[in-house]
Design an enzyme around this catalytic site. Structure first.
Site, mmCIF file in Angstrom:
data_model
loop_
_atom_site.group_PDB
_atom_site.id
_atom_site.type_symbol
_atom_site.label_atom_id
_atom_site.label_comp_id
_atom_site.label_asym_id
_atom_site.label_seq_id
_atom_site.Cartn_x
_atom_site.Cartn_y
_atom_site.Cartn_z
ATOM 1 N N GLY A 28 0.836 -1.209 0.000
ATOM 2 C CA GLY A 28 0.000 0.000 0.000
ATOM 3 C C GLY A 28 0.858 1.240 0.000
ATOM 4 O O GLY A 28 2.058 1.180 -0.282
ATOM 5 N N ASN A 29 0.264 2.377 0.283
ATOM 6 C CA ASN A 29 1.041 3.618 0.399
ATOM 7 C C ASN A 29 0.370 4.548 1.401
ATOM 8 O O ASN A 29 -0.681 4.227 1.952
ATOM 9 C CB ASN A 29 1.250 4.267 -0.973
ATOM 10 C CG ASN A 29 -0.060 4.711 -1.602
ATOM 11 O OD1 ASN A 29 -0.739 5.593 -1.096
ATOM 12 N ND2 ASN A 29 -0.444 4.063 -2.706
#
Ligand code: PMT
Length: 219
Positions: A28-29
């Site tokens: 993810g980020n």
């Protein structure tokens, strides 16, 4: 007097994408969705019919905005393309550039005697570039650029390569921000011009960006 975006359909993407590795892990980020969701709210406030395609976020949906929740880049692409035609597309989402080639059906286990794990990643489709070259291309396609250095150089490169009308660039990194926080600063570039918005609350910067979008749409 009617609102500047009355009768216009605005499609906005926001938040991160999560690319699954196995049933319990993903890539993810740091995107919270705050920027993109503020943009959706600002477009709704100017009278637009707004559709928000959001990755996994914990920000409430603005009143009057229709939201489609997605998880991965592939799902975001399908949702965005499925909502065309629109007058404007604003891609504020931090879409993963790479996704695992395959998702393991079971939790990956540590292997005795090995201290490393090799994951093969493949490129995701570029949703923004696809919207900008789509047969039902919106009149105005607006990208975001998250850069840690040489902001104008990289942002103008994306403006040209992805065939965009506007690109809103922000400096991101541990100190500068962009991701997660409540404030931001954007420099918006287009062929032959630029405008700096903020630093200010994301709600305010979003309102200024959407006002600029309405201006460019009319111009
Ligand atoms: O969500 P917040 O915490 O409020 O943070 C806001 C933000 C920093 C995420 C936002 O302001 C921002 O910069 N969004 C874009 C982040 C990004 O992924 O930038 P990029 O330079 O990697 O991508 C350029 C553009 O291509 C973006 O419009 C992106 O949506 C789009 N893209 C990228 C890859 C891909 N596969 N498909 C895309 O559409």
């Amino acid at each position: 007097m009617s609102l500047p975006l009355a009768g216009r359909r605005v499609l906005v993407s926001a938040g991160p994408t999560f690319e699954d590795i196995d049933p319990v892990r993903f890539i993810g980020n740091r995107s919270s969705g705050k920027m993109g969701i503020a943009v959706a709210a600002a477009a709704q406030a100017l009278g637009a019919e707004v559709v928000l395609v959001a990755g996994p976020v914990h920000v409430a949906t603005p009143d009057g905005v229709r939201r489609i929740d997605v998880r991965s880049a592939a799902q975001m692409r399908e949702a965005v393309l499925g909502e065309l035609p629109a007058d404007v597309y604003i891609g504020a989402a931090a879409v993963a550039d790479f996704t695992p080639r395959s998702v393991s059906g079971h939790k990956l286990k540590k292997t005795a005697g090995s201290d490393t794990l090799v994951l093969e990643l493949v490129r995701t489709p570029d949703i923004l570039a696809e919207v900008a070259t789509h047969p039902r291309r919106p009149s105005l396609v607006v990208g975001f650029a998250a850069e840690t250095h040489d902001v104008e150089h990289y942002a103008r490169g994306k403006l040209a390569n992805k065939k965009l009308d506007l690109i809103a660039a922000n400096l991101v990194g541990a100190a500068e921000g962009g991701f997660e926080r409540d404030d931001n600063a954007l420099t918006v570039y287009w062929a032959g011009g630029e405008r700096t918005l903020g630093p200010a609350a994301k709600t305010l910067v979003a309102a200024q960006l959407v006002a600029l979008v309405a201006e460019r749409l009319d111009g």
